[in-house]
Design a protein around this motif. Structure first.
Motif, mmCIF file in Angstrom:
data_model
loop_
_atom_site.group_PDB
_atom_site.id
_atom_site.type_symbol
_atom_site.label_atom_id
_atom_site.label_comp_id
_atom_site.label_asym_id
_atom_site.label_seq_id
_atom_site.Cartn_x
_atom_site.Cartn_y
_atom_site.Cartn_z
ATOM 1 N N TRP A 101 0.811 -1.219 0.000
ATOM 2 C CA TRP A 101 0.000 0.000 0.000
ATOM 3 C C TRP A 101 0.847 1.273 0.000
ATOM 4 O O TRP A 101 0.532 2.209 -0.748
ATOM 5 C CB TRP A 101 -1.020 -0.014 1.137
ATOM 6 N N PRO A 102 1.916 1.336 0.779
ATOM 7 C CA PRO A 102 2.794 2.503 0.629
ATOM 8 C C PRO A 102 3.427 2.575 -0.764
ATOM 9 O O PRO A 102 3.608 3.668 -1.309
ATOM 10 C CB PRO A 102 3.858 2.293 1.708
ATOM 11 N N ALA A 103 3.738 1.411 -1.347
ATOM 12 C CA ALA A 103 4.297 1.395 -2.704
ATOM 13 C C ALA A 103 3.277 1.917 -3.712
ATOM 14 O O ALA A 103 3.626 2.681 -4.628
ATOM 15 C CB ALA A 103 4.734 -0.020 -3.089
ATOM 16 N N LEU A 104 2.018 1.546 -3.540
ATOM 17 C CA LEU A 104 0.975 2.016 -4.455
ATOM 18 C C LEU A 104 0.784 3.522 -4.332
ATOM 19 O O LEU A 104 0.783 4.240 -5.344
ATOM 20 C CB LEU A 104 -0.345 1.289 -4.174
ATOM 21 N N LEU A 105 0.658 4.014 -3.109
ATOM 22 C CA LEU A 105 0.490 5.453 -2.907
ATOM 23 C C LEU A 105 1.735 6.218 -3.367
ATOM 24 O O LEU A 105 1.639 7.258 -4.016
ATOM 25 C CB LEU A 105 0.184 5.750 -1.440
ATOM 26 N N GLY A 106 2.908 5.676 -3.055
ATOM 27 C CA GLY A 106 4.151 6.309 -3.479
ATOM 28 C C GLY A 106 4.295 6.357 -4.987
ATOM 29 O O GLY A 106 4.753 7.360 -5.547
ATOM 30 N N SER A 107 3.888 5.295 -5.670
ATOM 31 C CA SER A 107 3.991 5.282 -7.132
ATOM 32 C C SER A 107 3.037 6.290 -7.765
ATOM 33 O O SER A 107 3.376 6.911 -8.781
ATOM 34 C CB SER A 107 3.741 3.876 -7.687
#
Length: 125
Positions: A101-107
């Protein structure tokens, strides 16, 4: 060559902003100069991951692109960021993404910031 440098610096700025805004993305280098070098190296690594692996992933997930009308791109970008985090750990760079989820928001943040910066700094061919 200038185009490559500009794109790398834009990605570095976008990654730095994402690390500042998303709780699960950390850039834990020491002082300002070390953080700058780390984020530029992470941006280079992110570029290599996107250049080498992302086209293969997109090719193999083509049916999902059609089925989701392209929304799978967000998931693929998150996976590329997560893979960059893993490779950064292997290279002893102080950049970590703690989960999907942090990877998705960060991307998403990286994509928006990079797009905006590309508008400001025109890509002259």
């Amino acid at each position: 060559m200038l185009r490559f440098v500009v794109k790398t610096l834009i990605n570095a700025a976008a990654i730095w902003i994402a690390a500042a805004l998303v709780k699960g993305i950390t850039l834990t280098a020491g002082d300002w100069q070390h953080k700058t070098l780390t984020v530029v190296l992470v941006a280079l690594l992110f570029g290599v991951v996107n250049f080498a692996i992302k086209p293969l992933v997109k090719l193999f997930s083509l049916p999902l692109f059609i089925l989701t009308l392209g929304l799978i791109t967000f998931v693929i970008n998150a996976l590329m960021l997560w893979l960059t985090s893993w490779a950064s750990g292997r290279l002893n760079l102080d950049f970590h993404v703690n989960g999907f989820w942090p990877a998705l928001l960060g991307s998403v943040i990286i994509s928006v910031v990079a797009w905006a910066l590309h508008l400001v700094f025109k890509d002259e061919d």
